[in-house]
Design a protein around this motif. Structure first.
Motif, short mmCIF file in Angstrom:
data_model
loop_
_atom_site.label_atom_id
_atom_site.label_comp_id
_atom_site.label_asym_id
_atom_site.label_seq_id
_atom_site.Cartn_x
_atom_site.Cartn_y
_atom_site.Cartn_z
N LEU A 373 0.80 -1.21 0.00
CA LEU A 373 0.00 0.00 0.00
C LEU A 373 0.84 1.27 0.00
O LEU A 373 0.31 2.35 -0.23
CB LEU A 373 -0.93 0.00 1.23
N MET A 374 2.14 1.16 0.29
CA MET A 374 2.99 2.35 0.28
C MET A 374 3.37 2.72 -1.15
O MET A 374 3.43 1.85 -2.03
CB MET A 374 4.26 2.10 1.11
N PHE A 375 3.65 4.02 -1.34
CA PHE A 375 4.09 4.50 -2.65
C PHE A 375 5.53 4.94 -2.53
O PHE A 375 5.86 5.89 -1.80
CB PHE A 375 3.21 5.67 -3.10
N LYS A 376 6.44 4.25 -3.24
CA LYS A 376 7.86 4.57 -3.20
C LYS A 376 8.48 4.35 -4.57
O LYS A 376 8.21 3.33 -5.22
CB LYS A 376 8.60 3.70 -2.16
N ILE A 377 9.30 5.32 -5.00
CA ILE A 377 10.06 5.20 -6.23
C ILE A 377 11.51 5.52 -5.90
O ILE A 377 11.80 6.55 -5.27
CB ILE A 377 9.56 6.17 -7.32
N ARG A 378 12.42 4.66 -6.28
CA ARG A 378 13.83 4.86 -5.93
C ARG A 378 14.36 6.18 -6.49
O ARG A 378 15.09 6.89 -5.81
CB ARG A 378 14.65 3.68 -6.44
N CYS A 379 14.04 6.51 -7.73
CA CYS A 379 14.49 7.76 -8.35
C CYS A 379 13.27 8.64 -8.61
O CYS A 379 12.89 8.88 -9.76
CB CYS A 379 15.26 7.48 -9.64
N VAL A 412 9.81 6.22 19.14
CA VAL A 412 9.91 4.91 18.50
C VAL A 412 8.50 4.35 18.30
O VAL A 412 7.67 4.40 19.21
CB VAL A 412 10.74 3.92 19.34
N GLY A 413 8.25 3.82 17.12
CA GLY A 413 6.94 3.24 16.83
C GLY A 413 6.85 2.89 15.35
O GLY A 413 7.80 3.07 14.59
N PRO A 414 5.71 2.39 14.91
CA PRO A 414 5.52 2.08 13.48
C PRO A 414 5.53 3.35 12.63
O PRO A 414 5.33 4.46 13.14
CB PRO A 414 4.13 1.42 13.44
N ARG A 415 5.74 3.19 11.34
CA ARG A 415 5.71 4.32 10.41
C ARG A 415 4.31 4.92 10.37
O ARG A 415 3.32 4.20 10.26
CB ARG A 415 6.10 3.83 9.02
N PRO A 416 4.18 6.26 10.46
CA PRO A 416 2.85 6.89 10.42
C PRO A 416 2.25 6.76 9.03
O PRO A 416 2.81 7.28 8.06
CB PRO A 416 3.12 8.34 10.80
N PRO A 417 1.10 6.09 8.87
CA PRO A 417 0.53 5.86 7.54
C PRO A 417 -0.32 7.03 7.06
O PRO A 417 -0.79 7.86 7.83
CB PRO A 417 -0.34 4.62 7.75
N LEU A 418 -0.54 7.06 5.75
CA LEU A 418 -1.42 8.04 5.12
C LEU A 418 -2.88 7.57 5.22
O LEU A 418 -3.14 6.36 5.32
CB LEU A 418 -1.05 8.21 3.65
N PRO A 419 -3.84 8.49 5.17
CA PRO A 419 -5.25 8.09 5.26
C PRO A 419 -5.68 7.12 4.17
O PRO A 419 -6.45 6.19 4.44
CB PRO A 419 -6.00 9.42 5.15
N VAL A 422 -4.56 3.63 5.11
CA VAL A 422 -5.37 3.04 6.20
C VAL A 422 -6.73 2.62 5.68
O VAL A 422 -7.29 1.61 6.14
CB VAL A 422 -5.49 4.04 7.36
N ALA A 423 -7.28 3.33 4.72
CA ALA A 423 -8.59 2.99 4.17
C ALA A 423 -8.59 1.61 3.54
O ALA A 423 -9.66 0.99 3.43
CB ALA A 423 -9.01 4.04 3.16
N ARG A 424 -7.44 1.13 3.14
CA ARG A 424 -7.34 -0.19 2.49
C ARG A 424 -6.76 -1.25 3.41
O ARG A 424 -6.47 -2.36 2.97
CB ARG A 424 -6.49 -0.07 1.23
N TYR A 425 -6.55 -0.92 4.69
CA TYR A 425 -6.01 -1.89 5.64
C TYR A 425 -7.02 -3.01 5.89
O TYR A 425 -8.24 -2.79 5.93
CB TYR A 425 -5.70 -1.22 6.98
N ASP A 426 -6.51 -4.23 6.12
CA ASP A 426 -7.36 -5.30 6.61
C ASP A 426 -7.26 -5.34 8.13
O ASP A 426 -6.62 -4.48 8.75
CB ASP A 426 -6.96 -6.64 5.97
N GLU A 427 -7.88 -6.33 8.77
CA GLU A 427 -7.92 -6.38 10.23
C GLU A 427 -6.54 -6.54 10.83
O GLU A 427 -6.25 -6.01 11.91
CB GLU A 427 -8.82 -7.54 10.68
N VAL A 428 -5.66 -7.29 10.16
CA VAL A 428 -4.31 -7.49 10.67
C VAL A 428 -3.52 -6.18 10.59
O VAL A 428 -2.85 -5.77 11.54
CB VAL A 428 -3.59 -8.61 9.89
N GLU A 429 -3.59 -5.51 9.45
CA GLU A 429 -2.83 -4.28 9.26
C GLU A 429 -3.31 -3.16 10.17
O GLU A 429 -2.52 -2.30 10.58
CB GLU A 429 -2.91 -3.86 7.79
N LEU A 430 -4.60 -3.17 10.52
CA LEU A 430 -5.13 -2.14 11.42
C LEU A 430 -4.51 -2.21 12.81
O LEU A 430 -4.53 -1.23 13.56
CB LEU A 430 -6.65 -2.27 11.53
#
Length: 490
Positions: A373-379, A412-419, A422-430
């Motif tokens: 669900l994350m958006f990352k591009i190396r360049c 210290v904690g998990p990476r803060p997610p974008l809204p 989170v809208a596409r999280y399942d029960e485990v990811e929540l």
């Protein structure tokens, strides 16, 4: 079909084909003596130098007592056991042991009436904890690297029903820094497991009337393969009396017998063993969320953030000026993120992209290099020249210290997610949202953007379920190394 990593699988084949005389080579027997020697030097040398500076007559005696007491404390707390040498968290245990050492020496001094220069000795003992932590960390890394290459490992035979065997072997195969090499499996019943490890024996689904019907094939396979440990996954057809009798046979051959209960990503400190009516039970403590430890985290976050803001004020100024001169737009980029319990907050970062980066993201969606669900591009073409430098050394994250100070985030904690994530999280990811997001965390010190989405979630859930103050200290220490290395920072 689950795949075994090539390096470990190849090493399994090599070890299996070696003659019995060489099967026990490459063990980790020297790690404990090395740890003992390192701890002894860490205590004896500074005490000797400090006391010799005042009174050289008793320097050797004080150094010997300090080293002996330090080794006694560390040994009594089981720090030289192989399972502890294989752990990466060494800073907090060393600090805890150091406090016990100081208390022990104070009691001995009071009981014996010793008039030694206590404050001098106490100051000389300060290096004990950090030096011992460094020594044990170095040994841990060396041991982990050896195990990745198939050395310093234990040859294991797995017994259980096919599905259970598949689950255990596949789980172990995902990582290569642990102590087990699976050299054979012994399934229950006629079905075959899907793992690549060879089937070396087979047990019937029903418990036999004779104990030897189970033990004989297992013992023969263990002897033939030079097995160091037998891992048993209990199930409907391997439990109770049958499991107990199998343990008798293996213990009679002095072969370690380990029952795998099926719990995953639960640290040992959360698990307690007790017996009721002859039944062995595991008590799994809930994750720490309240109490003194949680209060300590809140206080540490606020005080730590305030102190860092003051100390890094010149860095804030320099970075802000560089961002302003590099490209048009605001110095600080504010973005809505989701915090603990799904509550949104505004997170601040030094701007590292062009002003219309959010609009351009939709145009670049097809080039996303992340599998989740994350958006990352190396360049990423949206990143500015100074932005690449800031991201490389994580300087763009510094304004988040103000989020920590306001209570939106933790150090210290998990990476803060974008809204939209989170809208596409399942029960485990929540479940990631059960704690405050962090300025740094296991994701940041384990590879960052080079990690897959599944690896990211696994690391965050490991932190959420097993958090403790010692975990935070370990992550903060590793953060320094990760920032300098810049691995996965883009």
């Amino acid at each position: 079909m689950p795949q075994v990593p090539a390096a470990r699988h190849t090493q399994t084949q090599v070890i299996r084909e070696q003659p019995p005389a060489r099967r026990r080579s490459g063990k980790s027997f020297w790690y404990a003596p090395a740890a003992v020697l390192g701890d002894a030097v860490a205590a004896a040398l500074p005490v000797y130098l400090a006391v010799a500076w005042v009174n050289s007559t008793h320097a050797a005696a004080y150094a010997t007592v300090a080293a002996g007491a330090w080794l006694l404390v560390r040994g009594a707390r089981d720090r030289y056991a192989e399972r502890h040498l294989a752990e990466g968290d060494n800073v907090v245990p060393a600090l805890q042991d150091w406090l016990v050492l100081v208390g022990l020496l104070a009691v001995v001094r009071a009981a014996t009436g010793e008039e030694s220069p206590f404050l001098l000795v106490l100051a000389a003992l300060v290096p004990c904890a950090p030096v011992s932590a460094v020594v044990h960390t170095m040994l841990h890394r060396h041991l982990a690297n050896c195990r990745r290459g198939g050395r310093a490992v234990r040859r294991a035979l797995v017994i259980g029903e096919p599905n259970a065997v598949d689950g255990l072997v596949s789980h172990l195969a995902r990582r290569t820094d642990h102590e087990f090499v699976i050299v054979g499996v012994c399934p229950i019943g006629e079905a075959d497991p899907h793992v690549l490890a060879p089937i070396v024996a087979r047990l019937g689904r029903q418990a036999p009337s004779r104990m030897s019907a189970d033990s004989a094939p297992v013992l023969e396979a263990a002897r033939r393969l030079g097995v160091d440990v037998v891992l048993v996954v209990p199930g409907p057809h391997l439990a109770g009396t049958r499991l107990r009798r199998l343990s008798w046979a293996l213990h009679g051959e002095e072969c370690p017998f380990v029952v795998v209960p099926g719990l995953t990503e639960v640290f040992g400190r959360r698990v307690g063993v007790f017996s009721v009516a002859g039944l062995t039970m595991l008590n799994v403590a809930p994750p720490l969320r309240r109490g003194l430890a949680a209060l300590l985290k809140v206080v540490t976050d606020r005080l730590g953030a305030a102190l860092l803001i003051v100390l890094l004020a010149p860095v804030f100024t320099a970075v802000a000026l560089a961002v302003r001169l590099d490209s048009p737009g605001p110095v600080v980029h504010r973005q809505t993120r989701i915090g603990r319990g799904g509550v949104p907050f505004t997170m601040a970062k030094f701007r590292t992209m062009v002003v219309d980066a959010d609009r351009l993201r939709h145009q670049l969606a097809a080039t996303n290099e992340q599998d989740g669900l994350m958006f990352k591009i190396r360049c990423d073409p949206r990143i500015t020249r100074i932005g690449r430098v800031l991201r490389r050394y994580s300087l763009d994250e510094l304004p988040q210290l103000f989020n920590v100070l306001r209570g939106h985030m933790s150090l210290v904690g998990p990476r803060p997610p974008l809204p939209d994530e989170v809208a596409r999280y399942d029960e485990v990811e929540l479940r990631r949202l059960s704690v405050k997001p962090g300025l740094t965390g296991l994701w940041q010190v384990s590879g960052r953007s080079d990690l897959s989405w599944d690896e990211t979630i696994a690391l965050d859930l490991r932190y959420v379920d097993n958090w403790s103050p010692s975990v935070d200290v370990d992550v903060l220490v590793r953060t320094v190394r990760a920032v300098i290395a810049g691995t996965g920072a883009y």
